[in-house]
Structure formats: structure tokens, C-alpha cells
Write a protein that holds these residues in place. Structure first.
Motif, PDB file in Angstrom:
ATOM      1  N   ASP A 283       0.819  -1.215   0.000  1.00 34.92           N
ATOM      2  CA  ASP A 283       0.000   0.000   0.000  1.00 34.92           C
ATOM      3  C   ASP A 283       0.854   1.267   0.000  1.00 34.92           C
ATOM      4  N   ILE A 284       1.840   1.318  -0.916  1.00 34.05           N
ATOM      5  CA  ILE A 284       2.661   2.516  -1.029  1.00 34.05           C
ATOM      6  C   ILE A 284       2.153   3.383  -2.181  1.00 34.05           C
ATOM      7  N   HIS A 285       2.351   4.678  -2.041  1.00 34.67           N
ATOM      8  CA  HIS A 285       1.794   5.637  -2.995  1.00 34.67           C
ATOM      9  C   HIS A 285       2.876   6.584  -3.505  1.00 34.67           C
ATOM     10  N   ASP A 286       2.823   6.871  -4.786  1.00 33.76           N
ATOM     11  CA  ASP A 286       3.673   7.909  -5.389  1.00 33.76           C
ATOM     12  C   ASP A 286       3.182   9.231  -4.823  1.00 33.76           C
ATOM     13  N   ILE A 287       3.943   9.813  -3.898  1.00 33.02           N
ATOM     14  CA  ILE A 287       3.438  10.962  -3.161  1.00 33.02           C
ATOM     15  C   ILE A 287       3.299  12.201  -4.038  1.00 33.02           C
ATOM     16  N   PHE A 288       4.054  12.291  -5.118  1.00 37.82           N
ATOM     17  CA  PHE A 288       3.886  13.430  -6.021  1.00 37.82           C
ATOM     18  C   PHE A 288       2.482  13.424  -6.600  1.00 37.82           C
ATOM     19  N   ARG A 289       2.026  12.267  -7.093  1.00 35.05           N
ATOM     20  CA  ARG A 289       0.682  12.175  -7.663  1.00 35.05           C
ATOM     21  C   ARG A 289      -0.384  12.343  -6.582  1.00 35.05           C
ATOM     22  N   ALA A 290      -0.134  11.810  -5.392  1.00 29.24           N
ATOM     23  CA  ALA A 290      -1.121  11.914  -4.314  1.00 29.24           C
ATOM     24  C   ALA A 290      -1.336  13.359  -3.895  1.00 29.24           C
ATOM     25  N   VAL A 291      -0.278  14.164  -3.915  1.00 22.26           N
ATOM     26  CA  VAL A 291      -0.371  15.552  -3.444  1.00 22.26           C
ATOM     27  C   VAL A 291      -0.637  16.525  -4.584  1.00 22.26           C
ATOM     28  N   ARG A 292      -0.007  16.299  -5.733  1.00 20.07           N
ATOM     29  CA  ARG A 292      -0.074  17.301  -6.803  1.00 20.07           C
ATOM     30  C   ARG A 292      -0.854  16.854  -8.035  1.00 20.07           C
ATOM     31  N   GLY A 293      -1.415  15.688  -7.983  1.00 17.27           N
ATOM     32  CA  GLY A 293      -2.332  15.253  -9.036  1.00 17.27           C
ATOM     33  C   GLY A 293      -1.703  15.189 -10.408  1.00 17.27           C
ATOM     34  N   ASP A 294      -2.266  15.944 -11.355  1.00 14.14           N
ATOM     35  CA  ASP A 294      -1.849  15.892 -12.757  1.00 14.14           C
ATOM     36  C   ASP A 294      -0.728  16.869 -13.107  1.00 14.14           C
ATOM     37  N   ASP A 295      -0.113  17.474 -12.125  1.00 11.26           N
ATOM     38  CA  ASP A 295       0.967  18.421 -12.408  1.00 11.26           C
ATOM     39  C   ASP A 295       2.121  17.753 -13.157  1.00 11.26           C
ATOM     40  N   ASP A 296       2.899  18.566 -13.829  1.00 12.77           N
ATOM     41  CA  ASP A 296       4.168  18.126 -14.411  1.00 12.77           C
ATOM     42  C   ASP A 296       5.308  18.668 -13.561  1.00 12.77           C
ATOM     43  N   ASP A 297       6.282  17.835 -13.263  1.00 13.16           N
ATOM     44  CA  ASP A 297       7.497  18.289 -12.586  1.00 13.16           C
ATOM     45  C   ASP A 297       8.582  17.270 -12.906  1.00 13.16           C
ATOM     46  N   PHE A 298       9.141  17.393 -14.089  1.00  9.45           N
ATOM     47  CA  PHE A 298      10.131  16.420 -14.536  1.00  9.45           C
ATOM     48  C   PHE A 298      11.425  16.603 -13.746  1.00  9.45           C
ATOM     49  N   THR A 299      11.922  15.516 -13.199  1.00 10.37           N
ATOM     50  CA  THR A 299      13.065  15.598 -12.288  1.00 10.37           C
ATOM     51  C   THR A 299      14.400  15.325 -12.962  1.00 10.37           C
ATOM     52  N   TYR A 300      14.351  14.861 -14.211  1.00 11.90           N
ATOM     53  CA  TYR A 300      15.601  14.525 -14.906  1.00 11.90           C
ATOM     54  C   TYR A 300      15.545  15.023 -16.336  1.00 11.90           C
ATOM     55  N   CYS A 301      16.645  15.632 -16.764  1.00  7.48           N
ATOM     56  CA  CYS A 301      16.766  16.079 -18.146  1.00  7.48           C
ATOM     57  C   CYS A 301      17.994  15.423 -18.763  1.00  7.48           C
ATOM     58  N   HIS A 302      17.769  14.601 -19.776  1.00  4.72           N
ATOM     59  CA  HIS A 302      18.855  13.916 -20.481  1.00  4.72           C
ATOM     60  C   HIS A 302      19.696  14.949 -21.235  1.00  4.72           C
ATOM     61  N   HIS A 303      20.943  14.607 -21.498  1.00  3.23           N
ATOM     62  CA  HIS A 303      21.808  15.574 -22.195  1.00  3.23           C
ATOM     63  C   HIS A 303      21.299  15.899 -23.594  1.00  3.23           C
ATOM     64  N   ARG A 304      20.413  15.035 -24.129  1.00  4.04           N
ATOM     65  CA  ARG A 304      19.800  15.323 -25.440  1.00  4.04           C
ATOM     66  C   ARG A 304      18.516  16.131 -25.302  1.00  4.04           C
ATOM     67  N   GLY A 305      18.108  16.394 -24.061  1.00  3.80           N
ATOM     68  CA  GLY A 305      16.955  17.263 -23.846  1.00  3.80           C
ATOM     69  C   GLY A 305      15.680  16.584 -23.397  1.00  3.80           C
ATOM     70  N   ALA A 306      15.582  15.257 -23.527  1.00  2.03           N
ATOM     71  CA  ALA A 306      14.361  14.553 -23.118  1.00  2.03           C
ATOM     72  C   ALA A 306      14.232  14.591 -21.593  1.00  2.03           C
ATOM     73  N   ARG A 307      13.010  14.875 -21.118  1.00  2.00           N
ATOM     74  CA  ARG A 307      12.787  14.993 -19.679  1.00  2.00           C
ATOM     75  C   ARG A 307      11.819  13.918 -19.177  1.00  2.00           C
ATOM     76  N   SER A 308      12.011  13.523 -17.921  1.00  2.00           N
ATOM     77  CA  SER A 308      11.168  12.489 -17.326  1.00  2.00           C
ATOM     78  C   SER A 308      11.135  12.662 -15.811  1.00  2.00           C
ATOM     79  N   ARG A 309      10.260  11.898 -15.168  1.00  2.00           N
ATOM     80  CA  ARG A 309      10.156  11.932 -13.697  1.00  2.00           C
ATOM     81  C   ARG A 309      10.561  10.558 -13.153  1.00  2.00           C
ATOM     82  N   ILE A 310      11.856  10.290 -13.225  1.00  4.16           N
ATOM     83  CA  ILE A 310      12.366   8.997 -12.754  1.00  4.16           C
ATOM     84  C   ILE A 310      12.802   9.062 -11.286  1.00  4.16           C
ATOM     85  N   ASP A 311      12.887  10.272 -10.729  1.00  2.00           N
ATOM     86  CA  ASP A 311      13.226  10.441  -9.312  1.00  2.00           C
ATOM     87  C   ASP A 311      11.922  10.614  -8.540  1.00  2.00           C
ATOM     88  N   ARG A 312      11.621   9.669  -7.666  1.00  2.00           N
ATOM     89  CA  ARG A 312      10.314   9.683  -6.999  1.00  2.00           C
ATOM     90  C   ARG A 312      10.441   9.316  -5.518  1.00  2.00           C
TER      91      ARG A 312
END
Length: 331
Positions: A197-226
Motif C-alpha cells: 500500500d505505497i503511494h507515489d506521493i507526487f501524484r497523491a499531493v499534486r495530481g496531474d501536475d508536471d514536474d520532470f526531475t531529470y533532463c537527459h543531455h539530449r533534452g528529453a525529460r522524465s520523472r524517474i526520481d520519486r
């Protein structure tokens, strides 16, 4: 004196942060600068209580840059170094003086590290687990087995770090489709964490927001830090943010959550892990215990006294069963 279960303690909060440092080796490129920045965070953020670090790139504590080693003067530092053949790994947990470390367990050397701790201010006991997933799912997600091994039903758990995969399309910029290894690792993670019963707290608190935590050197961004927290902690998390480190646009941002202190749960707090209900040996144990407890009912003057006895008995046999099972799985 530690707060007892249900006691109200000071109304304040503490911060928990996680960051992929990209190297803290004393001889590495930029290691000293990153280490100095980490030390600075402890001086600037008065509420900082727990710090999780990934990618130390150090195979021994002596390899750590001086500023990181200086953290030990006033804080507790637990480091699981990188191992031969996995030199980019190395994970670390740092605790303020408010926390007493009860036990630390390595799930996967350099990749998964757990620390069971008690807060001296509130009496609350938590299991903090820092993870660093294999880039591109190179190990097929074997580190997730190590994560499952360090979960502990006697503590509320916070799992945080660089997972190196996403669970949803929206966690890649532009709602890009999840990659093949995202799908594989997300399924494995979900299967192994079922029942916790663990929850991704970013989604639990901020819902549909975007906050990408990683930017690849080629520019692609993602939220792999959670950060994932168990259900009883979700309502106490008041803020989830991220910020760039050392002004860098590329690379990993530091993720920060704030957790309200409210209830002193103490060492006696117990939380049932529902995944045990799938274990036939445990089910049989509980049936036998229940039969024995019913036989003892006549020894009590009141039904309420008997029921308190039953609850304590079930708690004791469950904790003992879980401990023995975990020991067997680690052999």
C-alpha cells in the motif's frame, strides 16, 4: 520520555530529500563541488531531517569527498558503496541528530539501502529505503527483489531515489509512450510492492501536475526520481517540490517532501502487511492460534479483556512469523 501511541506532539514538520548526485568521489570531476553543496543544504534548511543520495561512485567510504565525510561530525551517514563491475552505483542515507538508527540493511550493494530509524522528537519509527535502479533496466529489475527484501511490516516505509523507469506515459515529457523497459520494470515493481500500500506521493499531493526531475543531455525529460510513502503517511505530506542543483539545467533535480509531525507512534506501533494473507503457512498459523485463543476465553472475567489478549497474541505471532520468513528469504 518518548511519546506514546496516540500522544500529540509538537505541530511541526521535517523535510526529506533525494538526489542523484552523479558522483561524490574525492578525486572525481565535480565531486567536491557537489559534496560542498550537500553540506550547504544542511546549513540552510533547518527542517531537513533525512537525505537520500544515489550515485556516489565510491567503492569505499574513504573515497568520499571531504565535505561528505564531514557530515558525520553532527549527522548519521550510512553508505552502501559501489561494487566491482558497478562503479556508477553507491547509495547513501544521511539523518539529522533527531533520528536514532535502529538497524540498517543492504538489499543490493550500491543499489538498495534501508535504515530503520526512530525520531527522538516524536517517537515515530520509520523505514527509509534509498534505491538506485539500473539504467535502461539492464538487470531486468533484479534490484526490485532487493527492495522487497528490506520492506518491514513493523515500520511505516518511505521509498525514494532514482528508479530509472516511469510508471505512466505522462511522466515522460509530452506524454511520450513508455519505453519497453518502463513497462517491464513498472510491472515488476507493482507485483513486488503489492500488499504494501505505497503511494507515489507526487501524484497523491499534486495530481496531474508536471514536474520532470531529470533532463537527459539530449533534452528529453522524465520523472524517474520519486518518493513513495505508505498510506498512513500520505495525509501528513504537505508539500512535494523539486529544484535544480548548482544551477544545472541537465541532469537530476533534488526532490523534497515535507512530512508533518503529529502522532508519536513509538516502537510499539504495529501495522499488518496484508500480503501475508497469501501465505498458506501463515493462514494455518492464525487458524491454530485462534482456536487456542478461544479455548482460553474462560480464563478472563470480561470479554473485552479476552479480546485485548487475542489482539496481542495475533500481533506477536504475526511479527515472529514475518521475521522468520524474512530471515529465510535472505539465506
Amino acid at each position: 520520555m518518548a511519546a506514546g501511541r496516540g500522544d500529540i506532539v509538537r505541530a511541526s514538520s521535517y523535510a526529506v530529500v533525494t538526489w542523484n548526485a552523479g558522483g561524490l568521489h574525492k578525486g572525481g570531476d565535480g565531486g567536491k563541488q557537489r559534496g560542498d553543496w550537500l553540506l550547504q543544504q544542511w546549513g540552510e534548511d533547518g527542517s531537513l531531517g533525512v537525505m537520500a543520495i544515489q550515485e556516489t561512485h565510491c567503492k569505499d567510504d574513504d573515497d568520499l569527498c571531504d565535505s561528505v565525510r564531514d557530515l558525520r561530525v553532527r549527522r548519521t551517514v550510512i553508505h552502501s558503496p559501489a561494487v566491482e563491475g558497478d562503479g556508477w552505483a553507491g547509495v547513501m542515507l544521511v539523518f539529522s541528530q533527531d533520528w536514532e538508527v535502529i538497524e540498517s540493511v543492504v538489499g543490493v550493494p550500491g543499489r538498495v539501502l534501508s535504515a530503520r530509524v526512530r525520531c527522538g522528537l516524536s517517537g515515530e519509527c520509520l523505514n527509509f529505503v534509498v534505491v538506485y535502479g539500473k539504467t535502461g533496466g539492464g538487470d531486468g529489475g533484479d534490484w526490485i527483489d532487493g527492495l522487497a527484501d528490506v520492506m518491514d511490516q513493523t515500520y511505516s516505509t518511505v521509498v525514494l531515489g532514482d528508479f530509472n523507469f516511469v510508471e505512466e506515459d505522462r511522466d515522460r515529457e509530452g506524454d511520450a509512450l513508455m519505453l519497453g523497459y518502463d513497462l517491464t520494470l513498472a510491472r515488476r515493481f507493482s507485483d513486488k510492492m503489492a500488499g504494501w500500500d505505497i503511494h507515489d506521493i507526487f501524484r497523491a499531493v499534486r495530481g496531474d501536475d508536471d514536474d520532470f526531475t531529470y533532463c537527459h543531455h539530449r533534452g528529453a525529460r522524465s520523472r524517474i526520481d520519486r518518493v513513495y510513502v505508505e498510506s498512513e503517511l500520505v495525509g501528513r505530506v504537505t508539500n512535494v517540490t523539486s529544484k535544480p542543483v548548482l544551477g544545472q539545467v541537465k541532469g537530476h533535480r533534488m526532490v523534497r517532501i515535507e512530512i508533518e509531525e503529529g502522532l508519536g507512534l513509538g516502537r510499539g506501533y504495529w501495522k499488518f502487511n496484508v500480503s501475508l494473507l497469501k501465505d498458506s503457512a501463515y493462514v494455518e498459523l492464525i487458524r491454530d492460534t485462534w482456536v487456542r485463543a478461544r479455548g482460553d476465553k474462560g480464563d478472563f472475567e470480561a470479554v473485552g479483556e479476552w479480546w485485548d489478549y487475542v489482539k496481542d497474541l495475533l500481533r506477536a505471532v504475526t511479527i515472529d512469523f514475518a521475521i522468520q520468513k524474512r530471515r529465510e528469504e535472505r539465506r
